[in-house]
Design a protein around this motif. Structure first.
Motif, mmCIF file in Angstrom:
data_model
loop_
_atom_site.group_PDB
_atom_site.id
_atom_site.type_symbol
_atom_site.label_atom_id
_atom_site.label_comp_id
_atom_site.label_asym_id
_atom_site.label_seq_id
_atom_site.Cartn_x
_atom_site.Cartn_y
_atom_site.Cartn_z
ATOM 1 N N ALA A 1 12.882 17.148 -6.432
ATOM 2 C CA ALA A 1 12.574 16.564 -7.748
ATOM 3 C C ALA A 1 11.086 16.251 -7.860
ATOM 4 O O ALA A 1 10.410 15.966 -6.858
ATOM 5 N N ASP A 2 10.586 16.275 -9.069
ATOM 6 C CA ASP A 2 9.173 15.978 -9.320
ATOM 7 C C ASP A 2 8.987 14.468 -9.474
ATOM 8 O O ASP A 2 8.562 13.966 -10.511
ATOM 9 N N VAL A 3 9.342 13.726 -8.417
ATOM 10 C CA VAL A 3 9.258 12.270 -8.417
ATOM 11 C C VAL A 3 8.738 11.796 -7.068
ATOM 12 O O VAL A 3 8.680 12.565 -6.103
ATOM 13 N N GLN A 4 8.364 10.543 -7.026
ATOM 14 C CA GLN A 4 8.014 9.904 -5.755
ATOM 15 C C GLN A 4 9.187 9.020 -5.338
ATOM 16 O O GLN A 4 9.618 8.144 -6.096
ATOM 17 N N GLY B 1 10.685 16.218 6.755
ATOM 18 C CA GLY B 1 10.226 17.390 6.002
ATOM 19 C C GLY B 1 10.221 17.211 4.498
ATOM 20 O O GLY B 1 9.958 18.174 3.773
ATOM 21 N N GLN B 2 10.481 15.995 4.033
ATOM 22 C CA GLN B 2 10.541 15.761 2.590
ATOM 23 C C GLN B 2 9.218 15.168 2.111
ATOM 24 O O GLN B 2 8.926 14.000 2.335
ATOM 25 N N LYS B 3 8.419 15.955 1.424
ATOM 26 C CA LYS B 3 7.056 15.566 1.072
ATOM 27 C C LYS B 3 6.984 14.436 0.052
ATOM 28 O O LYS B 3 5.996 13.695 0.014
ATOM 29 N N ASN B 4 8.000 14.304 -0.795
ATOM 30 C CA ASN B 4 7.923 13.259 -1.833
ATOM 31 C C ASN B 4 8.555 11.952 -1.386
ATOM 32 O O ASN B 4 8.761 11.038 -2.179
ATOM 33 N N ILE C 1 14.767 12.439 -16.455
ATOM 34 C CA ILE C 1 13.318 12.628 -16.556
ATOM 35 C C ILE C 1 12.951 13.723 -17.554
ATOM 36 O O ILE C 1 11.954 13.618 -18.278
ATOM 37 N N VAL C 2 13.787 14.757 -17.635
ATOM 38 C CA VAL C 2 13.480 15.872 -18.536
ATOM 39 C C VAL C 2 14.265 15.805 -19.840
ATOM 40 O O VAL C 2 14.223 16.731 -20.656
ATOM 41 N N GLY C 3 14.983 14.707 -20.043
ATOM 42 C CA GLY C 3 15.681 14.510 -21.308
ATOM 43 C C GLY C 3 17.003 15.243 -21.450
ATOM 44 O O GLY C 3 17.508 15.404 -22.567
ATOM 45 N N LYS C 4 17.594 15.651 -20.345
ATOM 46 C CA LYS C 4 18.899 16.319 -20.399
ATOM 47 C C LYS C 4 20.019 15.284 -20.343
ATOM 48 O O LYS C 4 19.825 14.173 -19.839
ATOM 49 N N PRO C 5 21.211 15.625 -20.843
ATOM 50 C CA PRO C 5 22.330 14.677 -20.805
ATOM 51 C C PRO C 5 22.780 14.387 -19.377
ATOM 52 O O PRO C 5 22.650 15.239 -18.482
ATOM 53 N N LEU C 6 23.326 13.174 -19.170
ATOM 54 C CA LEU C 6 23.773 12.760 -17.847
ATOM 55 C C LEU C 6 25.236 13.150 -17.638
ATOM 56 O O LEU C 6 26.011 13.288 -18.576
ATOM 57 N N LYS D 1 0.834 -1.189 0.000
ATOM 58 C CA LYS D 1 0.000 0.000 0.000
ATOM 59 C C LYS D 1 0.882 1.257 0.000
ATOM 60 O O LYS D 1 1.434 1.658 1.033
ATOM 61 N N ILE D 2 1.028 1.862 -1.177
ATOM 62 C CA ILE D 2 1.767 3.112 -1.331
ATOM 63 C C ILE D 2 0.972 4.002 -2.266
ATOM 64 O O ILE D 2 0.533 3.567 -3.328
ATOM 65 N N ALA D 3 0.782 5.235 -1.868
ATOM 66 C CA ALA D 3 -0.028 6.154 -2.663
ATOM 67 C C ALA D 3 0.536 6.308 -4.071
ATOM 68 O O ALA D 3 1.752 6.415 -4.264
ATOM 69 N N ASN D 4 -0.344 6.304 -5.059
ATOM 70 C CA ASN D 4 0.052 6.553 -6.445
ATOM 71 C C ASN D 4 -0.083 8.049 -6.709
ATOM 72 O O ASN D 4 -1.175 8.580 -6.845
ATOM 73 N N THR D 5 1.041 8.725 -6.787
ATOM 74 C CA THR D 5 1.024 10.185 -6.944
ATOM 75 C C THR D 5 0.990 10.610 -8.410
ATOM 76 O O THR D 5 0.901 11.806 -8.700
#
Length: 444
Positions: A34-37, A76-79, A343-348, A6-10
């Motif tokens: 980051a815009d991730v879970q 304090g880390q919401k994600n 995630i945003v398609g930038k080079p690593l 049981k883990i929320a699907n964000t």
């Protein structure tokens, strides 16, 4: 219906991190904005500061001062989401981690499971020796040490008495050297106060190293100075020897020599702790996962490995980077940055290890340090190196309260020549009962 944890699907990309050591928590921290879970899985609910395990084992600091709950670290880390579970298998085709609480889907999987003690296939040694890789190991060793002295008060038989007082440490790396130094300080300053009826001149501490020098990987100066310090402290350092067997009472060396002890501490090597399900072609000798310069596991696009479990082979490090905290922290930090780019398609950005050096403490006012600052190398030993060691380790402990408690313990020990709570709480190492042992003769 499949059993999913049981883990929320964000609705965001899910990064699943297996393992909450230095690499795992550093990665999770770096993904804070980051815009991730972020889902961290660990079989314990706390992070352990492993460099100070030996001080827990020798009653130098309290066990709860070197651990910190994951939920408190990331309060304090919401994600961030934590799940207490053991990982049984990973299905990389379905992108699912099978755990003791159910299945967990991932978009990106990061393996940060670290390493475990390597007994090189010696099952007898694994059964009878005590390793130093977890908080349970450290408290078990502390309990065993204290229990041995209680038992020594109850026997007059010379060999049985000596078997309880003598200690054999296998492995001359930082853990072995620091343990030997800490035991010698206990023998000199602490134990005689607690056990006035025992003669601690009879307590022998052996450090067995298979190679010709201690602290392999550090400078020759550091190795030689550590040897001098230990010998000054009365530790019997045996170089170029291997312990071939240990039955819980007799340690047999490859030279034919034997040592009688009820406590053999194994600090001779580690092996990777991989997850079942990763293809065998990605596993290298030592059970490490082969990764590229982006910490991507060989053969996969969305599976990564960082820290001790990862083997990034380079010309400078053909066997991978050393299994130390700094490579783990740096890999975790960079992978967080690279996942955001991915995630945003930038080079690593490829990983480049910033080697800050290494150090080891041998006891009060005695340490060795090989430091690298601003492309220059600095080597120091003695009191100044000891102060550097203390400062670096103190600021690295997770949590302000823990740092304060560790500092207070160290100050108390320094000024009173005393240590923390010498309590037998929990389990001790189970060895052959005294009445069942046979007579042995110690060769020195």
């Amino acid at each position: 219906m499949e059993n999913y944890a049981k883990i929320a699907n964000t609705g965001k990309y899910r990064v699943v991190i297996v393992g909450g050591g230095f690499a795992g928590i550093e990665l999770a921290k770096s993904l804070r904005d980051a815009d991730v879970q972020v889902v961290l899985i660990d079989k314990q609910n706390y992070h352990t500061f492993q460099p100070l395990l030996y001080q827990v084992a020798t009653a130098g600091v309290e066990a709860d001062s070197i651990v910190h709950p994951f939920r408190k670290i990331f309060a304090g880390q919401k994600n961030f989401y934590f799940r207490l579970a053991e990982v049984a298998h990973v299905d990389t085709e379905e992108q699912v981690v099978e755990t003791s609480i159910g299945l967990i889907k991932y978009d990106y999987l990061v393996i940060a499971t670290g390493a475990t003690a390597n007994f090189f296939g010696n099952e007898q040694m694994e059964q009878n020796a005590i390793s130093m890789k977890s908080l349970n190991d450290a408290t078990e060793l502390r309990n065993t040490i204290l229990y041995n002295f209680e038992q020594a008060l109850q026997t007059d038989e010379v060999e049985q008495h000596n078997s309880l007082l003598d200690y054999v440490i296998v492995g001359g790396g930082p853990t072995g050297v620091e343990l030997a130094g800490a035991l010698s300080e206990l023998r000199k300053h602490v134990l005689p106060k607690d056990y006035k009826e025992l003669n601690f001149k009879e307590m022998d501490i052996y450090l067995i190293q298979s190679g010709p020098q201690l602290l392999k990987g550090m400078s020759e100066e550091a190795s030689q100075k550590a040897l001098e310090y230990l010998e000054d402290f009365g530790v019997k350092v045996w170089l170029n020897r291997r312990v071939q067997s240990y039955d819980g009472y007799t340690a047999t060396l490859d030279t034919g020599e034997t040592l009688i002890t009820r406590t053999l501490i194994w600090a001779a090597g580690v092996t990777g702790n991989p997850i079942p399900g990763i293809r065998k072609e990605s596993l290298l000798r030592g059970n490490q996962l082969k990764v590229d310069v982006y910490n991507r596991v060989d053969g996969y696009d969305n599976v990564f490995a960082i820290g001790d479990i990862a083997a990034m082979l380079t010309e400078e490090h053909p066997r991978g980077y050393p299994m130390l905290a700094q490579p783990a922290l740096q890999q975790g930090r960079l992978l967080g940055k690279n996942l955001k780019s991915l995630i945003v398609g930038k080079p690593l950005e490829p990983f480049e290890y910033d080697d800050k050096g290494s150090m080891a403490t041998v006891g009060r006012n005695h340490a060795v340090a090989d430091l690298k600052l601003l492309n220059k190398e600095y080597k120091t030993q003695g009191f100044f190196a000891w102060l550097i060691w203390m400062f670096i380790h103190l600021i690295s402990v997770v949590g302000f309260r823990n740092r304060l408690v560790v500092l207070m313990n160290w100050m108390w020990s320094y000024f009173t020549y005393d240590t923390g709570n010498r309590l037998i709480v929990g389990r001790k190492h189970v060895n052959i009962p005294m009445e069942e042992t046979v007579s042995h003769k110690t060769m020195e």
